[in-house]
Scaffold this active site. Structure first.
Site, short mmCIF file in Angstrom:
data_model
loop_
_atom_site.label_atom_id
_atom_site.label_comp_id
_atom_site.label_asym_id
_atom_site.label_seq_id
_atom_site.Cartn_x
_atom_site.Cartn_y
_atom_site.Cartn_z
N HIS A 189 17.67 8.75 31.76
CA HIS A 189 17.17 7.36 31.48
C HIS A 189 16.02 6.94 32.05
O HIS A 189 15.19 6.07 31.65
CB HIS A 189 18.37 6.44 32.04
CG HIS A 189 19.41 6.33 31.07
ND1 HIS A 189 20.80 6.45 31.24
CD2 HIS A 189 19.32 5.88 29.87
CE1 HIS A 189 21.54 6.30 29.84
NE2 HIS A 189 20.59 5.99 29.12
N CYS A 486 2.53 25.47 18.03
CA CYS A 486 3.38 24.28 17.71
C CYS A 486 4.21 23.69 18.92
O CYS A 486 5.17 23.03 18.75
CB CYS A 486 4.20 24.52 16.44
SG CYS A 486 5.03 25.62 16.40
C1 PEP Z 1 8.96 26.47 20.68
O1 PEP Z 1 9.80 27.16 21.15
O2 PEP Z 1 7.84 26.36 21.26
C2 PEP Z 1 9.02 25.71 19.52
C3 PEP Z 1 8.18 24.88 18.78
O3 PEP Z 1 10.42 25.48 18.77
P1 PEP Z 1 11.61 24.63 19.46
O4 PEP Z 1 11.07 23.81 20.41
O5 PEP Z 1 12.22 24.05 18.37
O6 PEP Z 1 12.55 25.64 19.94
#
Ligand code: PEP
Ligand code: MG
Length: 554
Positions: A189, A486
């Site tokens: 929170h 990503c």
């Molecule tokens: C990661 O592992 O960096 C990723 C982008 O996938 P997730 O966070 O969904 O496991």
């Protein structure tokens, strides 16, 4: 002068503030009577307890009614928990057996704290709420003032072991300009409220308990640090620099490129159509990671192909004419899907998750790819598809063959060190890579990404993690194929610039991070990024890596 102490924690909300510490008032030690109360007095004691719990709940509800947004929701949720029959019943039972109302409150809450802690995850994060209710009820029973946050006279940084939602919900961001806690996770929170208030926040800081009220501290919500008694002029300079960065982020309008024009598409991570439509309102140039499994966490049965196609189509439509990378179901570990048929596993993070689920259930992947292809046909936006948790070139080949048979462009995620080490072999089969630094850090450092205690190890600035990123990116450059990032690393502006220097070709992140990353890239040249990358690869610790990157990129 000795260098000031720098305490480290988990960064939650970016921003830099320099201010004195204010501490939340705790409930003073209340004597808990051990002896049982007379049978004749027990009914009255139960009445006293019920009145105290009701008073606490109604005060919280009253504050909820006067607050707005997340603050109001948090206060209302705490009020509901204060009236929860399960713990109230457990306390009443104890009073009927002879415990005083104070002892019954303490013991009943302890019982549920233990239960919530065992359940882990989001339940464990409600432990703070329960303890807060306990303290409020005991204060009420003992005629003591309600525990909580004192109103500071000057803008201050609130430090606490953990902040109860009811403490944080009423905060005035003009007076409490930063939050720092010893406990708590990124979804606690404290974190939710800090995001709403827009004040920097760092959680899980070890050593914070020793920092006394009134001491001047520099809180850096992006780096996850709290510097005790720093040099005043340096601290003021850090605050001013952060303010400049925030202004640059507000002014950035894309597209992603370095100051000298090297383009790096800046993409959004999304989990459904609504998130994609919201991301379209930012300067995101496409979707670099569509986490499809998050669409189905509440589903008992597998959605059929038509239903899946409709859901995927929403994201493709939101980004019509733009790049979209759909990740096939990353089921398992912290994201189990009921219909994926996960086996009981002692260690699910190292178990059947991601692409491994498809090996035992090939139809699941095939139906998903059929749905993605159908969504592409319906919307006219042809997405790329990628598989999570690839560990071998054979897995990459098998996925690529299957995706191509549906007319889709295949890639894989690099999340397992084995895949980074053999990225060149994997690239013989797929058209692109996307590096998931969250899992890559978890598996490289052998440290659970969900553990606040191990957050220092799962820091994507760990040079070992960056060395693997560099290998994968280099393999992509040699093969002439794109390699994006990503994971959360892409959302850290400074690290994003380092990733560009490592030859990463696109960056995908939570939409909230897009402007800050875009603005940072626009301020640095590709040569600077490369110099930073080279310097980072020559370091031995995450802190050193950050420091050399900062020097090369400012
Ligand atoms: C990661 O592992 O960096 C990723 C982008 O996938 P997730 O966070 O969904 O496991
Ligand atoms: Mg992952």
């Amino acid at each position: 002068m000795a260098s000031p102490t720098v305490l480290r924690g988990v960064p939650v909300v970016p921003g830099v503030q320099y201010a004195p510490v204010v501490r939340a008032a705790r409930l003073p030690e209340v004597p808990v009577p051990g002896a049982d109360i007379d049978e004749a007095d027990r009914q009255a004691e139960a009445g006293r307890f019920a009145a105290a719990a009701t008073a606490v709940a109604s005060r919280l509800r009253d504050r909820a009614a006067h607050a707005t947004g997340a603050a109001s929701e948090v206060l209302a949720a705490t009020a509901t928990l204060a009236q929860d029959r399960a713990w109230l019943g457990a306390a009443e039972k104890r009073i009927a057996a002879g415990a005083s109302a104070v002892r019954a409150t303490a013991e009943a809450v302890d019982q549920f704290v233990e239960l919530f802690t065992q359940l882990g995850g989001l339940m464990a994060e409600r432990v703070t709420d329960l303890r807060d209710i306990r303290d409020r009820v005991i204060a009420e029973l003992s005629g003591l003032p309600e525990p909580g946050v004192p109103l500071p006279d000057v803008p201050s940084i609130l430090c606490a072991e953990d902040l109860a939602p009811a403490d944080t919900a009423g905060l005035d961001p003009r007076l409490v300009v930063g939050l720092a806690t010893t406990l708590g996770g990124p979804t606690s929170h404290t974190a939710i409220i800090a995001r709403q208030l827009g004040i920097p926040c760092v959680v899980a800081i070890s050593g914070l308990d020793a920092v006394a009220a009134g001491v001047m501290v520099l809180l850096d919500g992006a780096a996850g640090t709290l510097t005790v008694d720093p040099d005043a002029s340096q601290a003021a300079a850090s605050v001013a620099a952060a303010q400049r960065e925030a202004l640059a982020a507000r002014q950035w309008t894309g597209p992603g490129a370095t100051a000298d024009g090297h383009t790096v598409p800046i993409l959004a991570n999304v989990q459904d159509g609504a998130a994609a439509r919201a991301a379209r309102e930012t300067f995101a140039e496409g979707v670099g990671l569509f986490r499809t499994e998050l669409c189905f966490l509440n589903r008992d049965t597998e959605p059929n192909v038509d239903e899946q196609a409709k859901i995927y189509g929403e994201v493709l439509e939101a980004f019509a004419g733009h790049k979209v990378v759909v990740r096939t179901l990353d089921a398992g570990s912290d994201k189990p899907l009921k219909f994926a048929g996960h086996p009981e596993e002692a260690n699910p993070a190292l178990g059947v998750r991601g692409i491994r689920v498809a090996q035992g259930n090939p139809g699941l992947l095939d139906r998903q790819l059929t749905a993605v292809a159908a969504a592409a046909g319906q919307t006219g936006n042809r997405p790329w598809v990628m598989a999570p948790m690839i560990a071998t070139a054979a897995e990459a080949k098998s996925f690529a063959d299957q995706a191509r048979s549906h007319g889709l462009t295949p890639g894989v995620m690099i999340e397992v060190p084995a895949a980074a080490l053999l990225a060149d072999k994997i690239l013989q089969h797929v058209d692109f890579l996307s590096i998931g630094t969250n899992d890559l850090a978890q598996y490289t450092m052998a440290a659970d990404r969900m553990s606040a205690d191990l957050a220092v190890l799962t820091d994507p600035w760990q040079p070992a993690v960056l060395a693997l990123v560099a290998m994968a990116a280099r393999a992509g450059a040699a093969a002439g194929k794109p390699v994006g990032v990503c994971g959360e690393a892409a959302a850290d502006p400074l690290l994003a610039a380092v990733l560009v220097g490592l030859e990463v070709t696109s960056l995908s992140m939570a939409p909230a991070a897009i402007s800050a990353v875009g603005a940072k890239l626009a301020q640095v040249t590709r040569r600077q990024c490369r110099a930073a990358a080279e310097a980072v690869l020559d370091t031995a610790t995450a802190a050193e890596a950050r420091a050399v990157a900062l020097a090369a990129l400012s």
